[in-house]
Enzyme design. Structure first.
Site, PDB file in Angstrom:
ATOM      1  N   THR A 128      45.034  53.222  29.483  1.00 30.41           N
ATOM      2  CA  THR A 128      44.239  52.868  30.652  1.00 30.41           C
ATOM      3  C   THR A 128      44.212  54.003  31.667  1.00 30.41           C
ATOM      4  OG1 THR A 128      44.234  51.391  32.583  1.00 30.41           O
ATOM      5  CG2 THR A 128      46.345  51.715  31.504  1.00 30.41           C
ATOM      6  N   ASP A 129      43.157  54.039  32.478  1.00 27.86           N
ATOM      7  CA  ASP A 129      43.096  55.039  33.565  1.00 27.86           C
ATOM      8  C   ASP A 129      44.147  54.754  34.645  1.00 27.86           C
ATOM      9  OD1 ASP A 129      41.930  52.737  34.654  1.00 27.86           O
ATOM     10  OD2 ASP A 129      40.086  53.729  35.301  1.00 27.86           O
ATOM     11  N   GLU A 130      44.714  53.555  34.633  1.00 32.15           N
ATOM     12  CA  GLU A 130      45.675  53.194  35.692  1.00 32.15           C
ATOM     13  C   GLU A 130      46.963  54.004  35.627  1.00 32.15           C
ATOM     14  OE1 GLU A 130      46.492  49.129  36.356  1.00 32.15           O
ATOM     15  OE2 GLU A 130      44.416  48.520  36.065  1.00 32.15           O
ATOM     16  N   TYR A 155      52.556  46.748  35.152  1.00 33.98           N
ATOM     17  CA  TYR A 155      51.641  46.910  34.008  1.00 33.98           C
ATOM     18  C   TYR A 155      51.348  48.380  33.753  1.00 33.98           C
ATOM     19  CZ  TYR A 155      47.149  47.553  31.703  1.00 33.98           C
ATOM     20  OH  TYR A 155      46.147  48.013  30.872  1.00 33.98           O
ATOM     21  N   LYS A 159      52.312  50.939  30.553  1.00 33.07           N
ATOM     22  CA  LYS A 159      51.321  51.664  29.737  1.00 33.07           C
ATOM     23  C   LYS A 159      51.606  53.166  29.790  1.00 33.07           C
ATOM     24  CE  LYS A 159      48.172  50.264  27.863  1.00 33.07           C
ATOM     25  NZ  LYS A 159      47.985  49.706  26.474  1.00 33.07           N
TER      26      LYS A 159
HETATM   27  P1  NAD Z   1      43.857  41.058  26.457  1.00 34.75           P
HETATM   28  O1  NAD Z   1      44.952  40.582  27.346  1.00 34.75           O
HETATM   29  O2  NAD Z   1      42.511  40.411  26.542  1.00 34.75           O
HETATM   30  O3  NAD Z   1      44.304  40.969  24.926  1.00 34.75           O
HETATM   31  C1  NAD Z   1      45.572  41.362  24.503  1.00 34.75           C
HETATM   32  C2  NAD Z   1      45.774  40.863  23.072  1.00 34.75           C
HETATM   33  O4  NAD Z   1      47.055  41.333  22.614  1.00 34.75           O
HETATM   34  C3  NAD Z   1      45.809  39.339  22.944  1.00 34.75           C
HETATM   35  O5  NAD Z   1      45.051  38.923  21.842  1.00 34.75           O
HETATM   36  C4  NAD Z   1      47.292  39.017  22.732  1.00 34.75           C
HETATM   37  O6  NAD Z   1      47.506  37.841  21.978  1.00 34.75           O
HETATM   38  C5  NAD Z   1      47.764  40.267  21.997  1.00 34.75           C
HETATM   39  N1  NAD Z   1      49.213  40.494  22.147  1.00 34.75           N
HETATM   40  C6  NAD Z   1      49.930  40.513  23.292  1.00 34.75           C
HETATM   41  N2  NAD Z   1      51.235  40.759  23.039  1.00 34.75           N
HETATM   42  C7  NAD Z   1      51.327  40.929  21.693  1.00 34.75           C
HETATM   43  C8  NAD Z   1      52.402  41.245  20.820  1.00 34.75           C
HETATM   44  N3  NAD Z   1      53.650  41.404  21.276  1.00 34.75           N
HETATM   45  N4  NAD Z   1      52.152  41.356  19.499  1.00 34.75           N
HETATM   46  C9  NAD Z   1      50.896  41.180  19.004  1.00 34.75           C
HETATM   47  N5  NAD Z   1      49.830  40.881  19.790  1.00 34.75           N
HETATM   48  C10 NAD Z   1      50.038  40.766  21.116  1.00 34.75           C
HETATM   49  O7  NAD Z   1      43.749  42.631  26.734  1.00 34.75           O
HETATM   50  P2  NAD Z   1      42.465  43.575  26.839  1.00 34.75           P
HETATM   51  O8  NAD Z   1      41.922  43.501  28.201  1.00 34.75           O
HETATM   52  O9  NAD Z   1      41.597  43.316  25.670  1.00 34.75           O
HETATM   53  O10 NAD Z   1      43.172  44.992  26.680  1.00 34.75           O
HETATM   54  C11 NAD Z   1      43.422  45.536  25.377  1.00 34.75           C
HETATM   55  C12 NAD Z   1      44.008  46.916  25.521  1.00 34.75           C
HETATM   56  O11 NAD Z   1      43.124  47.773  26.247  1.00 34.75           O
HETATM   57  C13 NAD Z   1      45.340  46.952  26.270  1.00 34.75           C
HETATM   58  O12 NAD Z   1      46.162  47.898  25.647  1.00 34.75           O
HETATM   59  C14 NAD Z   1      44.953  47.433  27.667  1.00 34.75           C
HETATM   60  O13 NAD Z   1      46.015  48.100  28.284  1.00 34.75           O
HETATM   61  C15 NAD Z   1      43.810  48.370  27.341  1.00 34.75           C
HETATM   62  N6  NAD Z   1      42.798  48.558  28.392  1.00 34.75           N
HETATM   63  C16 NAD Z   1      42.204  47.478  28.973  1.00 34.75           C
HETATM   64  C17 NAD Z   1      41.173  47.684  29.904  1.00 34.75           C
HETATM   65  C18 NAD Z   1      40.447  46.504  30.537  1.00 34.75           C
HETATM   66  O14 NAD Z   1      39.570  46.707  31.363  1.00 34.75           O
HETATM   67  N7  NAD Z   1      40.745  45.254  30.181  1.00 34.75           N
HETATM   68  C19 NAD Z   1      40.792  48.983  30.254  1.00 34.75           C
HETATM   69  C20 NAD Z   1      41.464  50.065  29.652  1.00 34.75           C
HETATM   70  C21 NAD Z   1      42.453  49.842  28.707  1.00 34.75           C
HETATM   71  O1  DAU Z   2      41.360  50.268  34.896  1.00 29.69           O
HETATM   72  C1  DAU Z   2      41.638  49.671  33.670  1.00 29.69           C
HETATM   73  C2  DAU Z   2      42.364  48.363  33.889  1.00 29.69           C
HETATM   74  O2  DAU Z   2      41.386  47.437  34.365  1.00 29.69           O
HETATM   75  C3  DAU Z   2      43.042  47.826  32.631  1.00 29.69           C
HETATM   76  O3  DAU Z   2      44.068  48.708  32.268  1.00 29.69           O
HETATM   77  C4  DAU Z   2      43.615  46.425  32.861  1.00 29.69           C
HETATM   78  O4  DAU Z   2      44.123  45.908  31.654  1.00 29.69           O
HETATM   79  C5  DAU Z   2      42.506  45.529  33.364  1.00 29.69           C
HETATM   80  O5  DAU Z   2      43.019  44.247  33.668  1.00 29.69           O
HETATM   81  C6  DAU Z   2      41.856  46.126  34.613  1.00 29.69           C
HETATM   82  O6  DAU Z   2      42.788  46.154  35.712  1.00 29.69           O
HETATM   83  P1  DAU Z   2      42.356  45.739  37.218  1.00 29.69           P
HETATM   84  O7  DAU Z   2      43.566  45.344  37.932  1.00 29.69           O
HETATM   85  O8  DAU Z   2      41.459  46.783  37.794  1.00 29.69           O
HETATM   86  O9  DAU Z   2      41.401  44.467  36.840  1.00 29.69           O
HETATM   87  P2  DAU Z   2      41.246  43.007  37.496  1.00 29.69           P
HETATM   88  O10 DAU Z   2      40.113  42.361  36.764  1.00 29.69           O
HETATM   89  O11 DAU Z   2      42.512  42.293  37.583  1.00 29.69           O
HETATM   90  O12 DAU Z   2      40.759  43.350  38.973  1.00 29.69           O
HETATM   91  C7  DAU Z   2      39.644  44.193  39.248  1.00 29.69           C
HETATM   92  C8  DAU Z   2      39.566  44.370  40.761  1.00 29.69           C
HETATM   93  O13 DAU Z   2      39.183  43.128  41.361  1.00 29.69           O
HETATM   94  C9  DAU Z   2      40.892  44.759  41.412  1.00 29.69           C
HETATM   95  O14 DAU Z   2      40.624  45.655  42.481  1.00 29.69           O
HETATM   96  C10 DAU Z   2      41.439  43.427  41.957  1.00 29.69           C
HETATM   97  C11 DAU Z   2      40.175  42.680  42.319  1.00 29.69           C
HETATM   98  N1  DAU Z   2      40.202  41.197  42.201  1.00 29.69           N
HETATM   99  C12 DAU Z   2      40.683  40.655  41.040  1.00 29.69           C
HETATM  100  C13 DAU Z   2      40.698  39.287  40.862  1.00 29.69           C
HETATM  101  C14 DAU Z   2      41.216  38.653  39.600  1.00 29.69           C
HETATM  102  C15 DAU Z   2      39.704  40.406  43.213  1.00 29.69           C
HETATM  103  O15 DAU Z   2      39.250  40.911  44.269  1.00 29.69           O
HETATM  104  N2  DAU Z   2      39.689  39.047  43.024  1.00 29.69           N
HETATM  105  C16 DAU Z   2      40.155  38.448  41.902  1.00 29.69           C
HETATM  106  O16 DAU Z   2      40.098  37.208  41.794  1.00 29.69           O
END
Ligand code: NAD
Ligand code: DAU
Length: 339
Positions: A128-130, A155, A159
């Site tokens: 992630t960019d975080e 989190y 990562k």
């Molecule tokens: P998500 O929470 O929707 O899905 C995570 C999945 O992993 C689920 O299906 C869960 O059951 C599985 N899981 C969790 N723990 C496990 C374990 N111990 N063994 C096997 N499976 C397990 O997550 P997402 O938003 O799809 O993110 C997927 C990946 O992408 C993560 O690595 C996250 O850090 C990365 N990522 C997410 C975002 C975003 O915007 N959501 C952006 C950049 C990177």
């Molecule tokens: O940047 C990549 C990341 O993006 C991934 O690594 C994470 O897995 C993914 O969850 C996401 O992280 P954020 O914390 O940016 O996403 P989230 O959807 O939780 O929140 C997006 C923004 O919105 C953040 O600034 C918090 C804000 N927010 C979130 C929720 C749930 C609100 O203002 N209200 C809300 O109810």
């Protein structure tokens, strides 16, 4: 020099979650000759129905934990690549209870790296960019591959730790590994705890959307299908040992995104609640994806955020059966946190 790699059988971890399931659908559609084995623990964030529609012959599903070394010994040898998505992924959850984040994101990655090393399997790490912390709203810089690591939350620090493990395994053991760090994804199958689906489903349920802090925090949005095509490009053309940042020039403030959702769903611009800010809330993320675009020739397709958002709103309208069963519990958890 970038190398060409032709995978035949990929182990995709976490593919019952949001981004991993979109990747599994992408591979099944665009590269039907490739077999996918999904390994997923089915935590609260996993839903096996996210994989519905993928032909049986192209995929098999293993219910299990990436921390289980014996299980990995059984399934990794049959694969020629691992694409590792599985993680605890939600910042707010990591603040309330960091332990599963260390276990899955750090120890789980360690177990997969050991299995990839033992069986000499190509490994791609989804990050992630975080890991780079945050930027000021007026900072002219964006994150790039040389940006220093400065994670803020449990989190993002878990990562970051996993990224460091991958680099060490590549350098010390010669593991054939690549890493990608992507910005915020949106699209179908995203859990309703996350910002965009939470607000869409709140409107659909008659609940007022919730905005943290002053709403000026900026996220760099990318459609999840563009993330999938970028990961495929890196897996097949990326240079071993390299990191690539994935982003689609989609910077937007949270309040602007929320106002778009409200407008597209026929609600007034002030029809939402301001709620307690997230502790340690990162201000702004912004990605410079020049390396991926120039060296590997990747480009995003979903460059019109409003039409991507419209399609996402339509998906949640049409798939109420998918999100309704988890909505109440998700909102109850937020209510306890004052959010
Ligand atoms: P998500 O929470 O929707 O899905 C995570 C999945 O992993 C689920 O299906 C869960 O059951 C599985 N899981 C969790 N723990 C496990 C374990 N111990 N063994 C096997 N499976 C397990 O997550 P997402 O938003 O799809 O993110 C997927 C990946 O992408 C993560 O690595 C996250 O850090 C990365 N990522 C997410 C975002 C975003 O915007 N959501 C952006 C950049 C990177
Ligand atoms: O940047 C990549 C990341 O993006 C991934 O690594 C994470 O897995 C993914 O969850 C996401 O992280 P954020 O914390 O940016 O996403 P989230 O959807 O939780 O929140 C997006 C923004 O919105 C953040 O600034 C918090 C804000 N927010 C979130 C929720 C749930 C609100 O203002 N209200 C809300 O109810």
């Amino acid at each position: 020099m970038a190398e060409n790699f032709e995978p035949h059988h990929i182990l995709v971890t976490g593919a019952a979650g949001f981004i991993g399931s979109n990747f599994a659908h992408y591979v099944a559609r665009e590269h039907p000759e490739v077999h996918v084995t999904v390994l997923d623990k089915l935590t609260y964030a996993g839903n096996i129905h996210n994989l519905d529609g993928i032909p049986e012959g192209q995929m098999d599903f293993v219910h299990g934990d990436i921390c289980d070394a014996e299980l990995l010994d059984r399934i990794v040898p049959g694969c020629d690549a691992i694409v590792h998505y599985a993680a605890e992924s939600h910042n707010d959850n990591s603040i309330a209870d960091p332990e599963p984040f260390v276990q899955t994101n750090v120890v789980g990655t360690f177990r997969l790296l050991e299995a990839a090393r033992k069986y000499d399997v190509r490994y791609h790490h989804i990050s992630t960019d975080e890991v780079y912390g945050d930027l000021a709203l007026d900072d002219p810089e964006r994150f790039h591959e040389g940006s220093p690591y400065k994670p803020s939350s449990p989190y993002s620090s878990s990562k970051a730790a996993s990224d460091h493990l991958v680099r060490a395994w590549a350098r010390t053991y010669g593991l054939r590994a690549t890493i990608s760090n992507c910005s915020n994804n949106y699209g179908p199958y995203q859990h309703v705890e996350k910002f965009i689906p939470r607000q869409i489903t709140n409107v659909l349920c008659g609940i007022r959307p919730k905005l943290y802090g002053d709403g000026k925090n900026v996220r760099d949005w990318i459609h999840t299908e563009d993330h999938s095509s970028a990961v495929w490009t890196i897996l097949t053309k990326g240079e071993i040992g390299e990191t690539y940042l994935i982003g689609a020039d989609g910077e937007k403030s949270n309040i602007d995104v929320l106002r778009l959702i409200l407008a597209h769903m026929g609600k007034a611009a002030d029809d939402f609640d301001w709620v307690r800010d997230r502790p340690g809330h990162d201000r702004r993320y912004a990605i410079d994806s020049t390396k991926l675009r120039t060296e590997l020739g990747w480009a995003p397709k979903h460059t019109d955020f409003e039409s991507g958002l419209d399609a996402t709103i339509a998906w949640y309208r049409e798939n109420e059966d998918w999100w309704r069963p988890v909505k109440e519990a998700t909102e109850a958890k937020y209510a306890k946190q004052g959010q």
